[in-house]
Design a protein around this motif. Structure first.
Motif, PDB file in Angstrom:
ATOM      1  N   SER A 276      27.580  43.923  44.989  1.00 36.60           N
ATOM      2  CA  SER A 276      26.866  43.883  43.721  1.00 36.60           C
ATOM      3  C   SER A 276      25.564  44.679  43.781  1.00 36.60           C
ATOM      4  O   SER A 276      25.209  45.365  42.827  1.00 36.60           O
ATOM      5  N   LEU A 277      24.869  44.607  44.911  1.00 29.53           N
ATOM      6  CA  LEU A 277      23.585  45.295  45.045  1.00 29.53           C
ATOM      7  C   LEU A 277      23.726  46.788  45.340  1.00 29.53           C
ATOM      8  O   LEU A 277      23.012  47.597  44.770  1.00 29.53           O
ATOM      9  N   GLY A 278      24.643  47.130  46.249  1.00 25.61           N
ATOM     10  CA  GLY A 278      24.725  48.525  46.677  1.00 25.61           C
ATOM     11  C   GLY A 278      26.021  49.219  46.348  1.00 25.61           C
ATOM     12  O   GLY A 278      26.207  50.385  46.697  1.00 25.61           O
ATOM     13  N   GLY A 279      26.949  48.513  45.735  1.00 24.92           N
ATOM     14  CA  GLY A 279      28.233  49.106  45.402  1.00 24.92           C
ATOM     15  C   GLY A 279      29.225  48.987  46.551  1.00 24.92           C
ATOM     16  O   GLY A 279      28.890  48.587  47.669  1.00 24.92           O
ATOM     17  N   PHE A 280      30.448  49.346  46.269  1.00 27.21           N
ATOM     18  CA  PHE A 280      31.500  49.226  47.262  1.00 27.21           C
ATOM     19  C   PHE A 280      31.343  50.191  48.438  1.00 27.21           C
ATOM     20  O   PHE A 280      31.726  49.854  49.551  1.00 27.21           O
ATOM     21  N   PRO A 281      30.788  51.397  48.264  1.00 29.34           N
ATOM     22  CA  PRO A 281      30.588  52.248  49.452  1.00 29.34           C
ATOM     23  C   PRO A 281      29.701  51.583  50.507  1.00 29.34           C
ATOM     24  O   PRO A 281      29.990  51.662  51.698  1.00 29.34           O
ATOM     25  N   LEU A 282      28.655  50.888  50.078  1.00 34.13           N
ATOM     26  CA  LEU A 282      27.790  50.187  51.029  1.00 34.13           C
ATOM     27  C   LEU A 282      28.546  49.045  51.698  1.00 34.13           C
ATOM     28  O   LEU A 282      28.402  48.817  52.900  1.00 34.13           O
TER      29      LEU A 282
ATOM     30  N   LEU B 278      32.199  30.553  55.765  1.00 42.51           N
ATOM     31  CA  LEU B 278      31.963  30.120  54.398  1.00 42.51           C
ATOM     32  C   LEU B 278      31.035  31.049  53.638  1.00 42.51           C
ATOM     33  O   LEU B 278      31.106  31.149  52.423  1.00 42.51           O
ATOM     34  N   THR B 279      30.142  31.730  54.341  1.00 43.21           N
ATOM     35  CA  THR B 279      29.141  32.543  53.645  1.00 43.21           C
ATOM     36  C   THR B 279      29.465  34.037  53.600  1.00 43.21           C
ATOM     37  O   THR B 279      28.913  34.743  52.761  1.00 43.21           O
ATOM     38  N   VAL B 280      30.335  34.516  54.461  1.00 36.16           N
ATOM     39  CA  VAL B 280      30.619  35.952  54.492  1.00 36.16           C
ATOM     40  C   VAL B 280      31.192  36.461  53.173  1.00 36.16           C
ATOM     41  O   VAL B 280      30.765  37.523  52.697  1.00 36.16           O
ATOM     42  N   PRO B 281      32.137  35.759  52.515  1.00 39.78           N
ATOM     43  CA  PRO B 281      32.593  36.287  51.216  1.00 39.78           C
ATOM     44  C   PRO B 281      31.476  36.378  50.185  1.00 39.78           C
ATOM     45  O   PRO B 281      31.404  37.338  49.424  1.00 39.78           O
ATOM     46  N   LEU B 282      30.584  35.397  50.176  1.00 46.50           N
ATOM     47  CA  LEU B 282      29.464  35.431  49.239  1.00 46.50           C
ATOM     48  C   LEU B 282      28.518  36.578  49.572  1.00 46.50           C
ATOM     49  O   LEU B 282      28.067  37.303  48.682  1.00 46.50           O
ATOM     50  N   LEU B 283      28.250  36.792  50.857  1.00 41.07           N
ATOM     51  CA  LEU B 283      27.391  37.904  51.255  1.00 41.07           C
ATOM     52  C   LEU B 283      28.039  39.253  50.941  1.00 41.07           C
ATOM     53  O   LEU B 283      27.372  40.191  50.545  1.00 41.07           O
ATOM     54  N   GLY B 284      29.359  39.339  51.130  1.00 40.17           N
ATOM     55  CA  GLY B 284      30.065  40.574  50.781  1.00 40.17           C
ATOM     56  C   GLY B 284      30.001  40.859  49.294  1.00 40.17           C
ATOM     57  O   GLY B 284      29.813  42.001  48.873  1.00 40.17           O
ATOM     58  N   GLY B 285      30.136  39.800  48.475  1.00 41.45           N
ATOM     59  CA  GLY B 285      30.010  39.983  47.029  1.00 41.45           C
ATOM     60  C   GLY B 285      28.607  40.420  46.640  1.00 41.45           C
ATOM     61  O   GLY B 285      28.425  41.277  45.780  1.00 41.45           O
ATOM     62  N   ALA B 286      27.600  39.836  47.301  1.00 39.96           N
ATOM     63  CA  ALA B 286      26.209  40.220  47.014  1.00 39.96           C
ATOM     64  C   ALA B 286      25.954  41.663  47.430  1.00 39.96           C
ATOM     65  O   ALA B 286      25.298  42.422  46.714  1.00 39.96           O
ATOM     66  N   LEU B 287      26.475  42.058  48.586  1.00 40.40           N
ATOM     67  CA  LEU B 287      26.289  43.430  49.066  1.00 40.40           C
ATOM     68  C   LEU B 287      26.957  44.429  48.130  1.00 40.40           C
ATOM     69  O   LEU B 287      26.378  45.466  47.799  1.00 40.40           O
TER      70      LEU B 287
ATOM     71  N   LEU C 141      29.837  39.596  42.837  1.00 45.08           N
ATOM     72  CA  LEU C 141      29.183  38.409  43.373  1.00 45.08           C
ATOM     73  C   LEU C 141      29.978  37.156  43.031  1.00 45.08           C
ATOM     74  O   LEU C 141      30.114  36.252  43.852  1.00 45.08           O
ATOM     75  N   SER C 142      30.557  37.122  41.836  1.00 49.27           N
ATOM     76  CA  SER C 142      31.401  35.990  41.450  1.00 49.27           C
ATOM     77  C   SER C 142      32.648  35.928  42.310  1.00 49.27           C
ATOM     78  O   SER C 142      33.122  34.846  42.650  1.00 49.27           O
ATOM     79  N   LEU C 143      33.179  37.073  42.671  1.00 45.20           N
ATOM     80  CA  LEU C 143      34.352  37.112  43.539  1.00 45.20           C
ATOM     81  C   LEU C 143      34.019  36.516  44.901  1.00 45.20           C
ATOM     82  O   LEU C 143      34.772  35.700  45.434  1.00 45.20           O
ATOM     83  N   GLY C 144      32.881  36.898  45.481  1.00 46.61           N
ATOM     84  CA  GLY C 144      32.468  36.331  46.766  1.00 46.61           C
ATOM     85  C   GLY C 144      32.212  34.849  46.668  1.00 46.61           C
ATOM     86  O   GLY C 144      32.587  34.077  47.557  1.00 46.61           O
ATOM     87  N   ALA C 145      31.586  34.411  45.578  1.00 45.26           N
ATOM     88  CA  ALA C 145      31.324  32.983  45.389  1.00 45.26           C
ATOM     89  C   ALA C 145      32.629  32.212  45.233  1.00 45.26           C
ATOM     90  O   ALA C 145      32.766  31.101  45.755  1.00 45.26           O
TER      91      ALA C 145
END
Length: 132
Positions: A17-23, A6-15, A96-100
């Motif tokens: 959002s914070l560091g960009g898609f390369p991160l 349940l939380t991995v998509p939200l964490l992926g969106g946060a990651l 982040l909205s996508l992950g949420a």
């Protein structure tokens, strides 16, 4: 395990959002390599089937309509895998909205299944009023 799903998509969106898609892709590569390492360390018995490429092609040729249906179903599935996240991303406009969105959609799938399996009623019966 359900919490991670349940939380991995939200964490992926946060990651993202914070560091960009390369991160995000570097983190995914790290976890993929980690899972390969754990897979190699497991002592699972491997199965081996003696099948050649020629036999597979003969099978596809012999059952043309079934092969065409199978390939068409795979193409539609791949289109959905690509189209749904892109549509949601372009509609919401932020990673982040996508992950949420995907975390929320997974919650909406898990709750009815848990209710149907009786997990929620068992949990509610095990909780006493003093614990609330």
């Amino acid at each position: 395990r359900a919490f991670l799903l349940l939380t991995v998509p939200l964490l992926g969106g946060a990651l993202a959002s914070l560091g960009g898609f390369p991160l995000l892709f570097l983190a995914a590569l790290f976890f993929a390599c980690l899972s390969l390492l754990f897979t190699q360390l497991m002592s699972e018995k491997r199965t081996h089937y003696d099948t050649s490429f020629r036999e597979v092609m003969a099978l596809l040729k012999r059952h043309r309509w079934a092969s065409l249906a199978y390939m068409g179903n795979s193409a539609v599935g791949n289109a959905y895998v690509a189209a749904v996240p892109l549509t949601v991303y372009f509609s919401l406009g932020h990673e982040l909205s996508l992950g949420a969105f995907f975390s929320l959609s997974m919650v909406l799938v898990v709750i009815p299944r848990a209710a149907k399996s009786g997990f929620i009623s068992e949990l509610m019966n095990s909780v006493t009023p003093s614990q609330l």
